[in-house]
Design a protein around this motif. Sequence first.
Motif, PDB file in Angstrom:
ATOM      1  N   ASN A 105     -61.928 -67.690   0.013  1.00 23.07           N
ATOM      2  CA  ASN A 105     -60.755 -68.414  -0.450  1.00 23.07           C
ATOM      3  C   ASN A 105     -59.688 -67.440  -0.934  1.00 23.07           C
ATOM      4  O   ASN A 105     -59.991 -66.334  -1.407  1.00 23.07           O
ATOM      5  CB  ASN A 105     -61.150 -69.366  -1.587  1.00 23.07           C
ATOM      6  N   LEU A 106     -58.440 -67.862  -0.830  1.00 20.09           N
ATOM      7  CA  LEU A 106     -57.345 -67.049  -1.359  1.00 20.09           C
ATOM      8  C   LEU A 106     -57.350 -67.138  -2.881  1.00 20.09           C
ATOM      9  O   LEU A 106     -57.350 -68.237  -3.434  1.00 20.09           O
ATOM     10  CB  LEU A 106     -56.009 -67.554  -0.814  1.00 20.09           C
ATOM     11  N   PRO A 107     -57.369 -66.010  -3.571  1.00 18.95           N
ATOM     12  CA  PRO A 107     -57.439 -66.066  -5.030  1.00 18.95           C
ATOM     13  C   PRO A 107     -56.157 -66.601  -5.649  1.00 18.95           C
ATOM     14  O   PRO A 107     -55.059 -66.402  -5.121  1.00 18.95           O
ATOM     15  CB  PRO A 107     -57.664 -64.592  -5.427  1.00 18.95           C
ATOM     16  N   ASP A 108     -56.315 -67.286  -6.749  1.00 16.43           N
ATOM     17  CA  ASP A 108     -55.180 -67.758  -7.523  1.00 16.43           C
ATOM     18  C   ASP A 108     -54.420 -66.535  -8.070  1.00 16.43           C
ATOM     19  O   ASP A 108     -55.019 -65.537  -8.434  1.00 16.43           O
ATOM     20  CB  ASP A 108     -55.682 -68.628  -8.688  1.00 16.43           C
ATOM     21  N   PRO A 109     -53.094 -66.609  -8.143  1.00 16.81           N
ATOM     22  CA  PRO A 109     -52.328 -65.474  -8.687  1.00 16.81           C
ATOM     23  C   PRO A 109     -52.742 -65.088 -10.100  1.00 16.81           C
ATOM     24  O   PRO A 109     -52.574 -63.924 -10.504  1.00 16.81           O
ATOM     25  CB  PRO A 109     -50.880 -65.978  -8.654  1.00 16.81           C
ATOM     26  N   THR A 110     -53.294 -66.044 -10.870  1.00 19.70           N
ATOM     27  CA  THR A 110     -53.692 -65.749 -12.249  1.00 19.70           C
ATOM     28  C   THR A 110     -55.141 -65.298 -12.368  1.00 19.70           C
ATOM     29  O   THR A 110     -55.616 -65.052 -13.474  1.00 19.70           O
ATOM     30  CB  THR A 110     -53.478 -66.975 -13.147  1.00 19.70           C
ATOM     31  N   ALA A 111     -55.863 -65.178 -11.228  1.00 25.68           N
ATOM     32  CA  ALA A 111     -57.203 -64.594 -11.272  1.00 25.68           C
ATOM     33  C   ALA A 111     -57.052 -63.118 -11.651  1.00 25.68           C
ATOM     34  O   ALA A 111     -56.194 -62.410 -11.112  1.00 25.68           O
ATOM     35  CB  ALA A 111     -57.902 -64.740  -9.927  1.00 25.68           C
ATOM     36  N   ALA A 112     -57.894 -62.646 -12.564  1.00 27.45           N
ATOM     37  CA  ALA A 112     -57.703 -61.327 -13.152  1.00 27.45           C
ATOM     38  C   ALA A 112     -58.082 -60.206 -12.196  1.00 27.45           C
ATOM     39  O   ALA A 112     -59.011 -60.344 -11.401  1.00 27.45           O
ATOM     40  CB  ALA A 112     -58.529 -61.214 -14.438  1.00 27.45           C
ATOM     41  N   PRO A 113     -57.384 -59.049 -12.244  1.00 29.18           N
ATOM     42  CA  PRO A 113     -57.781 -57.895 -11.430  1.00 29.18           C
ATOM     43  C   PRO A 113     -59.111 -57.301 -11.872  1.00 29.18           C
ATOM     44  O   PRO A 113     -59.820 -56.699 -11.079  1.00 29.18           O
ATOM     45  CB  PRO A 113     -56.629 -56.905 -11.626  1.00 29.18           C
ATOM     46  N   GLN A 114     -59.449 -57.465 -13.145  1.00 26.80           N
ATOM     47  CA  GLN A 114     -60.776 -57.100 -13.643  1.00 26.80           C
ATOM     48  C   GLN A 114     -61.177 -58.121 -14.708  1.00 26.80           C
ATOM     49  O   GLN A 114     -60.331 -58.861 -15.203  1.00 26.80           O
ATOM     50  CB  GLN A 114     -60.808 -55.684 -14.219  1.00 26.80           C
ATOM     51  N   ASP A 115     -62.489 -58.167 -15.025  1.00 23.23           N
ATOM     52  CA  ASP A 115     -62.933 -59.116 -16.042  1.00 23.23           C
ATOM     53  C   ASP A 115     -62.079 -58.974 -17.302  1.00 23.23           C
ATOM     54  O   ASP A 115     -61.935 -57.866 -17.841  1.00 23.23           O
ATOM     55  CB  ASP A 115     -64.402 -58.880 -16.402  1.00 23.23           C
ATOM     56  N   THR A 116     -61.522 -60.103 -17.746  1.00 24.80           N
ATOM     57  CA  THR A 116     -60.612 -60.076 -18.884  1.00 24.80           C
ATOM     58  C   THR A 116     -61.063 -61.088 -19.924  1.00 24.80           C
ATOM     59  O   THR A 116     -61.146 -62.290 -19.630  1.00 24.80           O
ATOM     60  CB  THR A 116     -59.173 -60.405 -18.436  1.00 24.80           C
ATOM     61  N   VAL A 117     -61.357 -60.621 -21.134  1.00 21.24           N
ATOM     62  CA  VAL A 117     -61.756 -61.516 -22.220  1.00 21.24           C
ATOM     63  C   VAL A 117     -60.514 -62.221 -22.745  1.00 21.24           C
ATOM     64  O   VAL A 117     -59.562 -61.581 -23.206  1.00 21.24           O
ATOM     65  CB  VAL A 117     -62.456 -60.746 -23.350  1.00 21.24           C
TER      66      VAL A 117
END
Length: 416
Positions: A105-117
């Motif tokens: 699936n195409l990732p959402d623009p707000t999906a993080a580039p790395q795990d973000t707390v």
Amino acid sequence: MLDLKLLRTETEAARAALARRGDADGLDAVLSLDERRRALIPQVEGLKAEQNAAGQAIAAAKKAGEDATEALQAMNDVKARAKALQEELTEVEAQLQPALAKLPNLPDPTAAPQDTVLREVGEPRSPVAEPRDHLELAGAMIDMEAGARLSGSRFAYLKGDLVMLEMALVRWALEKVRGHGHEPVIPPVLVREEALFGTGFLPDTEQQIYHLPQDELYLVGTSEVALASLHAGEILDQASLPVRYAGFSPCFRREAGAAGRDTRGIFRVHQFDKVEMFCFVEPDASQAEHERLLAIEEEILTDLGIPYRVVNIAVDDLGASAAKKYDCEAWLPAQGQYRELTSCSNTTDYQARRLNIRLRPEGGKPQTLHTLNGTAVAVGRTLIAILENHQQEDGTVALPQCLVDAGAPPVLRATT
């Protein structure tokens, strides 16, 4: 499954989105096959029209008593060319669908580039001076040795009051999510291949799935698979949306590649129970629905008195079907760290397109809807978090009142 029309019309945006996941390599192959398919279709249809015209000419010549040799030869030539192009078209289409199915699936623009707390809720501390882990707190109520003798490593017997705690937890969780509009469901746990393909687990996570080849069935790793397929091939009226379910089922995972990690106790086992939320919504409602699922997960953890943190999962760690995923990680005092407890994903139209689930707007044409999933309670890991965060100095566990009201004992004591 991605929308081919979108890939054609917004190629560079799709390429950039897939590149964020490190999965852009397959896009060119899909577009090349699609371009060849679209070029072949009118050629095949044109030759069929020529065949029809030649057939009519032959019939007319014969009727008039004229020589039809040239017309017959022309028809044979057209027929041979049509056959060759049809065979090529069939081969291209056979390659196109698997190539398209491999694209995530195409990732959402707000999906993080790395795990973000995103936030921490509750104080990550030990309730006692020297915290015990869940095996010490449960004692003989968790029998790993007997489980191993019966089924091999990473299986366990649960006994006594721990069973009553699980039943109370499941009942309470189902009542909780039912109050949020999710209809309780007990689904099958053996499913056909198309159900796993439809949810994006195939081709992607074959190494984690138990397969029964003699029966052409698979054991599910989550009831998401069965809940998604509940409306496969259907068109839902827009007015009926959102449609929300909560499935309770055992889940089975091979945990291939996880040897040596979390092998103590029931944190990472091959069989566990889970309450899973699943939603069918209109496309423009899925982002808000994702936040709603996360809020329910947080409400459950808060009511259970479990400190946790919310993590926006790295885009390159998303499953094939997810455009964006949140994890809730529980604080485990005996480990002194946060560990994954629940997750919720917005899969947008990816699963619905593979399962051919659509909505019918009033007065409009059917369109693909969106699906989402979220863990209400992963029972084994939640039991661990409850035991460790509510332990007392004498080794007993004072259970949350909401679970006591649902039938759990007020205090859990290790048995020998």
